[in-house]
Write a protein that holds these residues in place. Sequence first.
Motif, PDB file in Angstrom:
ATOM      1  N   LEU A 154       0.841  -1.209   0.000  1.00 50.00           N
ATOM      2  CA  LEU A 154       0.000   0.000   0.000  1.00 50.00           C
ATOM      3  C   LEU A 154       0.870   1.250   0.000  1.00 50.00           C
ATOM      4  N   ALA A 155       1.961   1.204   0.784  1.00 55.62           N
ATOM      5  CA  ALA A 155       2.854   2.364   0.836  1.00 55.62           C
ATOM      6  C   ALA A 155       3.488   2.617  -0.528  1.00 55.62           C
ATOM      7  N   LEU A 156       3.863   1.537  -1.206  1.00 56.85           N
ATOM      8  CA  LEU A 156       4.484   1.709  -2.527  1.00 56.85           C
ATOM      9  C   LEU A 156       3.507   2.355  -3.502  1.00 56.85           C
ATOM     10  N   THR A 157       2.232   1.997  -3.386  1.00 56.36           N
ATOM     11  CA  THR A 157       1.261   2.580  -4.331  1.00 56.36           C
ATOM     12  C   THR A 157       1.155   4.092  -4.126  1.00 56.36           C
ATOM     13  N   PHE A 158       1.095   4.525  -2.860  1.00 56.75           N
ATOM     14  CA  PHE A 158       0.943   5.989  -2.732  1.00 56.75           C
ATOM     15  C   PHE A 158       2.279   6.714  -2.901  1.00 56.75           C
ATOM     16  N   ARG A 159       3.378   6.000  -2.714  1.00 56.85           N
ATOM     17  CA  ARG A 159       4.662   6.638  -3.041  1.00 56.85           C
ATOM     18  C   ARG A 159       4.767   6.824  -4.546  1.00 56.85           C
ATOM     19  N   MET A 160       4.243   5.892  -5.330  1.00 61.70           N
ATOM     20  CA  MET A 160       4.250   6.051  -6.792  1.00 61.70           C
ATOM     21  C   MET A 160       3.429   7.292  -7.175  1.00 61.70           C
ATOM     22  N   GLN A 161       2.298   7.451  -6.499  1.00 64.50           N
ATOM     23  CA  GLN A 161       1.449   8.598  -6.798  1.00 64.50           C
ATOM     24  C   GLN A 161       2.178   9.909  -6.506  1.00 64.50           C
ATOM     25  N   LEU A 162       3.000   9.919  -5.479  1.00 63.11           N
ATOM     26  CA  LEU A 162       3.681  11.158  -5.089  1.00 63.11           C
ATOM     27  C   LEU A 162       5.035  11.328  -5.779  1.00 63.11           C
ATOM     28  N   SER A 163       5.426  10.353  -6.590  1.00 64.90           N
ATOM     29  CA  SER A 163       6.801  10.358  -7.101  1.00 64.90           C
ATOM     30  C   SER A 163       7.095  11.553  -8.005  1.00 64.90           C
ATOM     31  N   ALA A 164       6.095  12.084  -8.661  1.00 62.46           N
ATOM     32  CA  ALA A 164       6.346  13.185  -9.608  1.00 62.46           C
ATOM     33  C   ALA A 164       5.145  14.133  -9.627  1.00 62.46           C
ATOM     34  N   PRO A 165       5.370  15.355 -10.046  1.00 62.41           N
ATOM     35  CA  PRO A 165       4.245  16.302 -10.149  1.00 62.41           C
ATOM     36  C   PRO A 165       3.217  15.805 -11.156  1.00 62.41           C
ATOM     37  N   ASN A 166       1.983  16.177 -10.944  1.00 63.38           N
ATOM     38  CA  ASN A 166       0.879  15.873 -11.869  1.00 63.38           C
ATOM     39  C   ASN A 166       0.713  14.378 -12.133  1.00 63.38           C
ATOM     40  N   MET A 167       1.115  13.561 -11.212  1.00 62.35           N
ATOM     41  CA  MET A 167       1.065  12.105 -11.393  1.00 62.35           C
ATOM     42  C   MET A 167      -0.375  11.604 -11.321  1.00 62.35           C
ATOM     43  N   VAL A 168      -0.692  10.650 -12.181  1.00 62.14           N
ATOM     44  CA  VAL A 168      -2.025  10.040 -12.122  1.00 62.14           C
ATOM     45  C   VAL A 168      -1.837   8.529 -11.986  1.00 62.14           C
ATOM     46  N   PHE A 169      -1.633   8.081 -10.793  1.00 66.10           N
ATOM     47  CA  PHE A 169      -1.460   6.646 -10.533  1.00 66.10           C
ATOM     48  C   PHE A 169      -2.611   6.134  -9.676  1.00 66.10           C
ATOM     49  N   LEU A 170      -2.969   6.919  -8.680  1.00 64.62           N
ATOM     50  CA  LEU A 170      -4.117   6.577  -7.829  1.00 64.62           C
ATOM     51  C   LEU A 170      -5.124   7.722  -7.885  1.00 64.62           C
ATOM     52  N   ALA A 171      -6.409   7.364  -7.822  1.00 65.12           N
ATOM     53  CA  ALA A 171      -7.436   8.399  -7.682  1.00 65.12           C
ATOM     54  C   ALA A 171      -7.388   8.934  -6.249  1.00 65.12           C
ATOM     55  N   ALA A 172      -7.995  10.079  -6.041  1.00 59.06           N
ATOM     56  CA  ALA A 172      -7.935  10.718  -4.718  1.00 59.06           C
ATOM     57  C   ALA A 172      -8.438   9.785  -3.622  1.00 59.06           C
ATOM     58  N   ASP A 173      -9.586   9.161  -3.843  1.00 63.36           N
ATOM     59  CA  ASP A 173     -10.165   8.280  -2.824  1.00 63.36           C
ATOM     60  C   ASP A 173      -9.260   7.081  -2.547  1.00 63.36           C
ATOM     61  N   SER A 174      -8.740   6.509  -3.654  1.00 64.54           N
ATOM     62  CA  SER A 174      -7.872   5.338  -3.487  1.00 64.54           C
ATOM     63  C   SER A 174      -6.624   5.723  -2.719  1.00 64.54           C
ATOM     64  N   TYR A 175      -6.098   6.892  -3.016  1.00 63.65           N
ATOM     65  CA  TYR A 175      -4.903   7.370  -2.304  1.00 63.65           C
ATOM     66  C   TYR A 175      -5.202   7.476  -0.800  1.00 63.65           C
ATOM     67  N   ASN A 176      -6.306   8.124  -0.498  1.00 63.03           N
ATOM     68  CA  ASN A 176      -6.658   8.301   0.922  1.00 63.03           C
ATOM     69  C   ASN A 176      -6.836   6.958   1.630  1.00 63.03           C
ATOM     70  N   GLN A 177      -7.461   6.024   0.944  1.00 67.01           N
ATOM     71  CA  GLN A 177      -7.689   4.715   1.556  1.00 67.01           C
ATOM     72  C   GLN A 177      -6.361   3.971   1.756  1.00 67.01           C
ATOM     73  N   ALA A 178      -5.474   4.082   0.748  1.00 73.11           N
ATOM     74  CA  ALA A 178      -4.180   3.394   0.866  1.00 73.11           C
ATOM     75  C   ALA A 178      -3.374   3.965   2.030  1.00 73.11           C
ATOM     76  N   VAL A 179      -3.368   5.296   2.150  1.00 72.79           N
ATOM     77  CA  VAL A 179      -2.625   5.927   3.250  1.00 72.79           C
ATOM     78  C   VAL A 179      -3.216   5.511   4.594  1.00 72.79           C
ATOM     79  N   THR A 180      -4.535   5.520   4.669  1.00 74.57           N
ATOM     80  CA  THR A 180      -5.207   5.174   5.931  1.00 74.57           C
ATOM     81  C   THR A 180      -4.888   3.742   6.352  1.00 74.57           C
TER      82      THR A 180
END
Lengths: 817, 97
Positions: free
Chosen positions: A41-67
Amino acid sequence: MAHANNKPNPLIVWLFTTNHKNVGILYLVTSLYFLVVAGILALTFRMQLSAPNMVFLAADSYNQAVTLHGLFMLLWVTTPLAAAFANYVIPIQIGAKDMAFPRLNALSYWLYLASGIVALSSFFAPGGTADWGWTTYAPLNTLQYSPQAGGSLMGLAILLLLSSTIVATSNFMVTIFRLRAPGMKLSYLPLFSIFWLVTQFLLLWAFPAFAAPLLMLVADRVLGTVFFTAAEGGALLWDHLLWFFGHPEVYILVLPGLAIAGDVLAVFSRRQLYAKKVIIIAVSVAAFLSYIVWVHHMFMTGIHPGMREVFNITTELISIPFGVIMLSYILTLFRGRIRATTPFLFALGSVILFIIGGASGVFNSSVALDVGMRGTFWVVGHFHYTIVGGGITGLIAGLYYWWPKMTGRMFSEKLGKLHFAIYMIGFNILYFPMHLLYDMPRRIFFYDATTGWGPINMIITMGSLIFASSFIILFINLINSLRHGPKVGDDPWGGANYSLEWNVPSPPPEFNFPKGVPVITAQGLVFKQPWEIKKGITTTGGQQLFTTTALPTNGGSHVTEHGEEHGPHLSPWPFILSIGAALTMIGLVFGVPLLLQGIVIFIASIVGWAWEDVKEKFHVAIEALGEKWPFDRVENVPLGMWFFLFGEVALFGPLFAAYFFVRANSAFTGFAWPLPGQIHSTVIGAISTIILLTSGLAASLALVAIKNNNQRGLRAGLLAAFILGLAVLVIEGFQWAELFAEGYTFGTDIAASIYYVITGIHGAHLLAGLLIIIYLLAKAYKGGYNAEKHMGVYAFAIYWGFVVGVWLFTFPLFYLI
Amino acid sequence: MREEWQLVAVYTIIVAALVAEVIVGSSWMTLGQTALIGVLVIATLQAALVFAFFMFGKYGTRSVAIIMLISIGTLLPLFLAFAFSIEFPPHAAAGGH
């Protein structure tokens, strides 16, 4: 259920085991599995944050993964991984054959697993799982902002986990306090056992305290109460109750790993721990201070400025005991003959990373700096250095340290050292740059290039991949070791003079000590037979087990089996009960059929468990033959109840604190608190109180009767306690029904919410007590109690007294003032 | 005194205290804050008696009593923090603070 040769099926053994070593292995495998889940789960949201304007996770999915990452790492990985080692080695380290309550130990594990499954299943609920971050801040946690059923399921999963922990805590407390070997003083124990005991005290008061707001949250989401939605309660109520648990939780996470680091550093530098007694004092002081620092998490909430100053000071104070501990560790290494094995390297890494995390924490304690850094990646970097760096790195040291003991096989040192190198490189590339992002909010899932955060985030994500890959090496090493690792003897690390587990075979036999009961004497460690100890043929006291000179590890003893009779070390009921509990939780969210199935299985398993007890089908002789200070005069069962009730104080206390807050606060929010007698009849409340008091008296008289071997008195007392207790429950039920009929429901207002939650939880305690009385009566009618054997009745009298005591505060708060 | 009679005596005292509590609590119109404090003091004394006798705390080791006191003591900072939070409720803007 059994093979033709009478050996139980291996699957049955693992499902029904109550042996502490098996339970430890189950904890180990499960917590490592959840570690992998949380890591992915951490790797998925790290991918999302890896670069500006990244589209890897949707907002909800990101929040759920972090939680889920946060909640799993805190609740389902770190402490349970420590619990794996605690289960496996602490009974051996203290010189016991098993835990004080083996079936409750198994129950703790199965409830833990069930809670993890419920939590993971929340992912697949419509709308997904909780998405509010691990802190579960109000009002994000309310249905208004997080309407998905998975959120409610997550709340219930955490409650299930808390119940597992509370059971385990009482068990560990009794085990460590009362089952130590003769001559084994508390201060002689290895650091891991001592820190684990301190951790249990933290768990004892922190986890039930967390159960209180969680119960309110679940009530808000499932029943419609208004704790965190109404202006009368709201965000600050959650903040205080969460962080009152949350800061001790930091030390709950860190202490076991740090303790292992200390033990490993001592063993592999062939030295005594430097100033061990000072370390023990320091960790006790830190544990105490951990209860008066939580408001530093709330400096930005607009609380009273005076509180900010006080908690600024207490937070800075807590760095002192940890500084002392770290200094002692470093001085332990000084002039030591160091062997740089894999466990040693991880232990050293744990100390270094914790010092870095601790140093950045000192900055955070300052109100002025906190204003700037609150909610940024600086904080994320800080707490990962302390919790992962100090805590989990220490636990990995423990995994390597005890692996040969648990499996009887050695791992590859080369792979271990490679793991360490990649782990440390990955860790520092992952977490150190976060300190440079002190201007990047930690709770965003998207940023654009103008922020300038892109390059550092890319480095961090690369670090996360390196860090994750190091765990692949770990797993390869361990699996390879299981298959091809060279076999080891009792003491592969030369730790026999340090702690008892290195004086038994690897892996240890079912009851740990094949040579007899370990006894710590002035001459060192000897093994004696139980009857020799019972007759007093032993020399207690004497020197500390751990010395720099070799002790005669089998001197004066002869190798014999204990020769004691035990029943099967298996019971199906912990496993079945956890299934019932999990289904009940899921049913609370997904409908009545599942709920009913869960309740039926739950009740059936309790009946089965009780019946197993009444028929004495489960008998494992766990005797307290040695040191019991400071609880020499309190037997295991009542002591277990006492510890459970100390935790209950921490459950009801925050509930009453919440009552106090919402009621006092109502003067400022314009809410008119109901006048005395306006909602609840004082007369009915007083009658309930008198009936419950009489029930308490009956339970106490039942105990006095059986102490005098008066069987009829016992049965009459229990029966009276049952009838009177039932009467109170019925009256409470009628009151609820009447209020509902009048339209005064869970969500009418904050006064109604707190009334229903406190009386509801008290009612649940009454119900549990009534079930216990049925069990006691069944056993009493079978002649299961007498003047010598009545600890179950004693424990119940204590419990029932507590239930009465809680009502003595509930009555005036709701019916009188 | 036999243990049974001791328990009955304690029970009688707690019930008498309950009557006193109801009287004090019902007089809140005249007593004001004193009634609140009086009721809580009486409840605390009742709970202490329950701990000592019904829960057989007086027969336990001192350690049990000490840990019970610490358990209650850990809650004190929480009550204090809540008390200080009431004065500055950031969420009470709608309430006319």
